[in-house]
Design a protein around this motif. Structure first.
Motif, mmCIF file in Angstrom:
data_model
loop_
_atom_site.group_PDB
_atom_site.id
_atom_site.type_symbol
_atom_site.label_atom_id
_atom_site.label_comp_id
_atom_site.label_asym_id
_atom_site.label_seq_id
_atom_site.Cartn_x
_atom_site.Cartn_y
_atom_site.Cartn_z
ATOM 1 N N ILE A 296 1.043 -1.372 -0.026
ATOM 2 C CA ILE A 296 -0.362 -0.066 0.117
ATOM 3 C C ILE A 296 0.953 1.457 0.140
ATOM 4 O O ILE A 296 2.363 1.066 0.034
ATOM 5 C CB ILE A 296 -0.827 0.027 1.299
ATOM 6 C CG1 ILE A 296 -0.122 -0.712 2.747
ATOM 7 C CG2 ILE A 296 -2.474 -0.923 0.738
ATOM 8 C CD1 ILE A 296 -0.959 -0.135 3.369
ATOM 9 N N THR A 300 -1.616 5.091 3.707
ATOM 10 C CA THR A 300 -3.004 4.861 3.838
ATOM 11 C C THR A 300 -3.884 4.606 4.392
ATOM 12 O O THR A 300 -3.537 4.007 5.753
ATOM 13 C CB THR A 300 -2.686 3.192 2.468
ATOM 14 O OG1 THR A 300 -2.294 3.733 1.630
ATOM 15 C CG2 THR A 300 -4.230 2.353 2.437
ATOM 16 N N GLN A 304 -9.374 1.012 3.172
ATOM 17 C CA GLN A 304 -8.847 1.443 1.980
ATOM 18 C C GLN A 304 -7.660 0.478 2.049
ATOM 19 O O GLN A 304 -7.869 -0.435 1.145
ATOM 20 C CB GLN A 304 -7.857 3.010 1.517
ATOM 21 C CG GLN A 304 -9.212 3.643 1.610
ATOM 22 C CD GLN A 304 -9.310 4.585 2.126
ATOM 23 O OE1 GLN A 304 -9.942 4.712 3.185
ATOM 24 N NE2 GLN A 304 -11.145 4.540 2.648
ATOM 25 N N ALA A 305 -6.770 -0.195 2.715
ATOM 26 C CA ALA A 305 -6.078 -0.940 3.149
ATOM 27 C C ALA A 305 -7.236 -2.675 2.854
ATOM 28 O O ALA A 305 -6.835 -3.318 1.896
ATOM 29 C CB ALA A 305 -5.535 -0.429 4.438
#
Length: 364
Positions: A296, A300, A304-305
């Protein structure tokens, strides 16, 4: 992460690619031995994942990966098609960053296309061709945007930006050197400019420079100064030594590195440098079914991860249960980490950290 390898002919690009990817690319002492691009996918070395695999003995072991694209050597005039250059350049437009291999060793047995070793001249030759290739793109886009802007004033900002880029390219400046703002970069996000991509200069040194930074090599020192002037990365690698290392078994590799006084393969350092250049980190998932590293961008947030694993994880995100890798290793088991209060429950605003071992809770 996808990295494009560029450089003049005979500087060690295909040798580096073979070392990274375990063979397959032709490497010879003449220009243009590579015609079609070579593509290889390489696991990212991560000792943390190895330790987790020892702990869980999982059914699957899945490291993060890097895709490398090795194109034919570029020459002066590549952007106008010399040496099939334009075709080659199109193969790396979708890469995240560029590894620019530069010869920094003397060897009368290996031909240099310009007759002598001069890293700065070689770098400027390649950079100029990338800029000219970008100029062709911006000029075409500018003509179209100017026409559309007559009826849509919102497009004027794009026209202004394209004019600035075109002027800069005509002066021999890369897009990186023009200092685009985030808003400006967003305006042309669909136009993959080669000269805007982050660069790591890979100084191909002889074997005497493989063990440590070769500050006694004047070619390397000159290249290092140049890289620092444009905020690019640089790493010294002996491509020939790395190719030898890649062919050895694990035990032979350890002995070879010890004999050479090298702490680890230069390729490991190169991959880590690429991650740092692009601002990438890895979070980890671990259990008896699989241990895995997920790439990532630094900064982040947890939802979203989670979306990297599956879109449902992000859509139905509830929380992330996280333990730092070092804490887990110190205590030995996840149960012990929980009893010590080191397994945290984090919400939607949590910013992921490198090495976070994570379980996502979600509901869809």
């Amino acid at each position: 992460m996808k990295l494009g390898i560029v450089g003049l002919p005979n500087v060690g690009k295909s040798t580096l690619f073979n070392a990274l990817c375990g063979g397959g690319a032709e490497s010879a002492n003449y220009p243009f031995c590579t015609i079609e691009p070579n593509v290889g996918i390489v696991p990212v070395p991560d000792s943390r994942l190895d330790k987790l695999a020892e702990m869980y003995n999982p059914e699957k072991y899945t490291p993060a990966t890097v895709e490398f694209v090795d194109i034919a050597g570029l020459v002066k005039g590549a952007s106008q098609g010399e040496g099939l250059g334009n075709k080659f350049l199109s193969n790396i437009r979708e890469c995240d960053a560029i590894l620019h291999v530069v010869r920094c060793f003397e060897d009368s047995n290996i031909i240099h296309v310009d007759g002598s070793v001069n890293p700065i001249r070689d770098v400027e030759t390649i950079n100029y061709e990338l800029i000219l290739s970008d100029l062709e793109l911006t000029e075409k886009r500018l003509d179209k945007s100017r026409k559309l802007a007559r009826n849509d004033k919102k497009l004027q900002a794009e026209v202004d930006l394209l004019e600035r880029l075109t002027d800069g390219f005509n002066q021999g400046k890369s897009a990186r050197a023009l200092g685009l703002t985030e808003d400006e970069a967003a305006l042309i996000s669909d136009m993959p400019l080669l000269s805007a991509k982050p660069v790591i200069y890979v100084a191909n040194v002889d074997e005497t420079g493989a063990a440590q930074e070769p500050l006694d090599n004047p070619h390397y020192v000159a290249l290092k100064k140049f890289a620092e002037s444009e905020n690019s990365g640089i790493i010294a690698v002996s491509c020939g030594i790395e190719a030898e290392i890649a062919e050895l078994s694990a035990d032979e590799k350890a002995m070879f590195l010890e004999d050479m006084g090298i702490a680890e393969p230069g390729l490991n350092k190169l991959i880590r440098a690429s991650y740092a250049l692009l601002g990438y980190i890895s979070f980890l998932t671990a259990g008896p079914k699989e241990v895995r590293a997920w790439t990532i961008v630094r900064g982040t947030k947890a939802p979203q991860a989670a979306g990297k694993i599956h879109s449902d994880f992000e859509r139905g995100f509830i929380r992330a249960e996280i333990v730092a890798y070092d804490d887990l290793m110190k205590l030995g088991t996840m149960t012990a980490a929980k009893e010590a209060g080191l397994v945290r429950s984090e919400g939607k605003d949590y910013v992921m950290k490198d090495g976070d071992i994570t379980v996502f809770r979600f509901n869809v």
